[in-house]
Write a protein that holds these residues in place. Structure first.
Motif, PDB file in Angstrom:
ATOM      1  N   UNK A  34     -45.147 -14.206-103.013  1.00 47.47           N
ATOM      2  CA  UNK A  34     -44.555 -13.293-102.037  1.00 47.47           C
ATOM      3  C   UNK A  34     -44.232 -11.950-102.679  1.00 47.47           C
ATOM      4  N   UNK A  35     -43.931 -11.971-103.968  1.00 47.38           N
ATOM      5  CA  UNK A  35     -43.558 -10.752-104.671  1.00 47.38           C
ATOM      6  C   UNK A  35     -44.770  -9.907-105.035  1.00 47.38           C
ATOM      7  N   UNK A  36     -45.869 -10.545-105.333  1.00 45.92           N
ATOM      8  CA  UNK A  36     -47.080  -9.784-105.655  1.00 45.92           C
ATOM      9  C   UNK A  36     -48.291 -10.513-105.118  1.00 45.92           C
ATOM     10  N   UNK A  37     -49.379  -9.793-105.009  1.00 43.51           N
ATOM     11  CA  UNK A  37     -50.582 -10.348-104.390  1.00 43.51           C
ATOM     12  C   UNK A  37     -51.237 -11.424-105.242  1.00 43.51           C
ATOM     13  N   UNK A  38     -51.012 -11.376-106.555  1.00 41.10           N
ATOM     14  CA  UNK A  38     -51.663 -12.344-107.430  1.00 41.10           C
ATOM     15  C   UNK A  38     -50.662 -13.368-107.947  1.00 41.10           C
ATOM     16  N   UNK A  39     -51.033 -14.612-107.902  1.00 36.56           N
ATOM     17  CA  UNK A  39     -50.226 -15.679-108.480  1.00 36.56           C
ATOM     18  C   UNK A  39     -51.177 -16.745-108.989  1.00 36.56           C
ATOM     19  N   UNK A  40     -50.661 -17.635-109.788  1.00 33.84           N
ATOM     20  CA  UNK A  40     -51.491 -18.646-110.429  1.00 33.84           C
ATOM     21  C   UNK A  40     -51.670 -19.848-109.493  1.00 33.84           C
ATOM     22  N   UNK A  41     -52.616 -19.728-108.595  1.00 37.97           N
ATOM     23  CA  UNK A  41     -52.819 -20.785-107.605  1.00 37.97           C
ATOM     24  C   UNK A  41     -53.350 -22.070-108.235  1.00 37.97           C
ATOM     25  N   UNK A  42     -54.083 -21.957-109.335  1.00 40.87           N
ATOM     26  CA  UNK A  42     -54.608 -23.152-109.995  1.00 40.87           C
ATOM     27  C   UNK A  42     -53.456 -23.981-110.566  1.00 40.87           C
ATOM     28  N   UNK A  43     -52.527 -23.315-111.255  1.00 41.09           N
ATOM     29  CA  UNK A  43     -51.374 -24.031-111.803  1.00 41.09           C
ATOM     30  C   UNK A  43     -50.500 -24.600-110.696  1.00 41.09           C
ATOM     31  N   UNK A  93     -50.524 -19.123 -98.962  1.00 40.28           N
ATOM     32  CA  UNK A  93     -50.454 -18.152-100.063  1.00 40.28           C
ATOM     33  C   UNK A  93     -51.837 -17.858-100.618  1.00 40.28           C
ATOM     34  N   UNK A  94     -52.654 -18.892-100.737  1.00 43.24           N
ATOM     35  CA  UNK A  94     -54.034 -18.688-101.196  1.00 43.24           C
ATOM     36  C   UNK A  94     -54.806 -17.818-100.208  1.00 43.24           C
ATOM     37  N   UNK A  95     -54.585 -18.072 -98.930  1.00 42.62           N
ATOM     38  CA  UNK A  95     -55.244 -17.284 -97.888  1.00 42.62           C
ATOM     39  C   UNK A  95     -54.804 -15.821 -97.971  1.00 42.62           C
ATOM     40  N   UNK A  96     -53.496 -15.602 -98.118  1.00 41.50           N
ATOM     41  CA  UNK A  96     -52.987 -14.222 -98.244  1.00 41.50           C
ATOM     42  C   UNK A  96     -53.578 -13.536 -99.463  1.00 41.50           C
ATOM     43  N   UNK A  97     -53.649 -14.284-100.561  1.00 37.67           N
ATOM     44  CA  UNK A  97     -54.193 -13.714-101.788  1.00 37.67           C
ATOM     45  C   UNK A  97     -55.664 -13.340-101.583  1.00 37.67           C
ATOM     46  N   UNK A  98     -56.415 -14.219-100.978  1.00 30.45           N
ATOM     47  CA  UNK A  98     -57.821 -13.966-100.731  1.00 30.45           C
ATOM     48  C   UNK A  98     -58.016 -12.804 -99.765  1.00 30.45           C
ATOM     49  N   UNK A  99     -57.267 -12.816 -98.692  1.00 30.48           N
ATOM     50  CA  UNK A  99     -57.376 -11.740 -97.700  1.00 30.48           C
ATOM     51  C   UNK A  99     -56.976 -10.403 -98.314  1.00 30.48           C
ATOM     52  N   UNK A 100     -55.932 -10.412 -99.117  1.00 29.89           N
ATOM     53  CA  UNK A 100     -55.480  -9.169 -99.752  1.00 29.89           C
ATOM     54  C   UNK A 100     -56.513  -8.644-100.719  1.00 29.89           C
ATOM     55  N   UNK A 101     -57.080  -9.528-101.517  1.00 30.67           N
ATOM     56  CA  UNK A 101     -58.090  -9.113-102.493  1.00 30.67           C
ATOM     57  C   UNK A 101     -59.351  -8.638-101.783  1.00 30.67           C
ATOM     58  N   UNK A 102     -59.744  -9.326-100.736  1.00 28.87           N
ATOM     59  CA  UNK A 102     -60.931  -8.927 -99.990  1.00 28.87           C
ATOM     60  C   UNK A 102     -60.711  -7.581 -99.318  1.00 28.87           C
ATOM     61  N   UNK A 103     -59.550  -7.427 -98.724  1.00 26.59           N
ATOM     62  CA  UNK A 103     -59.262  -6.193 -98.005  1.00 26.59           C
ATOM     63  C   UNK A 103     -59.202  -5.005 -98.954  1.00 26.59           C
TER      64      UNK A 103
END
Length: 127
Positions: A34-43, A93-103
């Protein structure tokens, strides 16, 4: 016997401790998403899988000792519900991260991302 085995409530408590630690890790990853667009989704996914394994271990232990099964079964149901809740939040969160990176990479407008997200939600609801 010189070796004492751990009784069920003690083993159950150990699994609970693991579960609490692991779900706390997942929550921390989600907070950082929530704080930043990137987070460690694998972990985060690994921690969630380990938390799920701790719940399965608790279930297995209860199968061997029916005397405490009824008492601890509601806890396990709550833990399963928590895993489902965290899994849904992690997916979002993964969706937001993907959408943010794609956008960002494609210069897609916020409005377009919202439409994509809405369409994805409608597809998810249809399944």
């Amino acid at each position: 016997m010189g070796h004492e085995s751990i009784d069920l409530p003690e083993m159950f408590a150990e699994y609970e401790t693991d579960f609490t630690r692991l779900t706390g890790e997942v929550s921390g990853f989600l907070d950082s998403s929530l704080e930043n667009a990137e987070f460690d989704s694998v972990s985060a996914s690994r921690s969630l899988e380990s938390a799920e394994q701790a719940v399965r271990s608790m279930e297995m232990e209860l199968k061997t000792t029916p005397s405490v099964r009824n008492k601890l079964l509601p806890k396990i149901k709550g833990y399963k519900d928590e895993v489902k809740r965290l899994r849904a939040l992690l997916l979002e969160a993964n969706r937001r991260q993907l959408m943010g990176a794609s956008a960002q990479g494609l210069g897609i407008s916020r409005e377009h991302r919202d439409r994509l997200s809405s369409a994805t939600d409608r597809l998810d609801d249809g399944n």
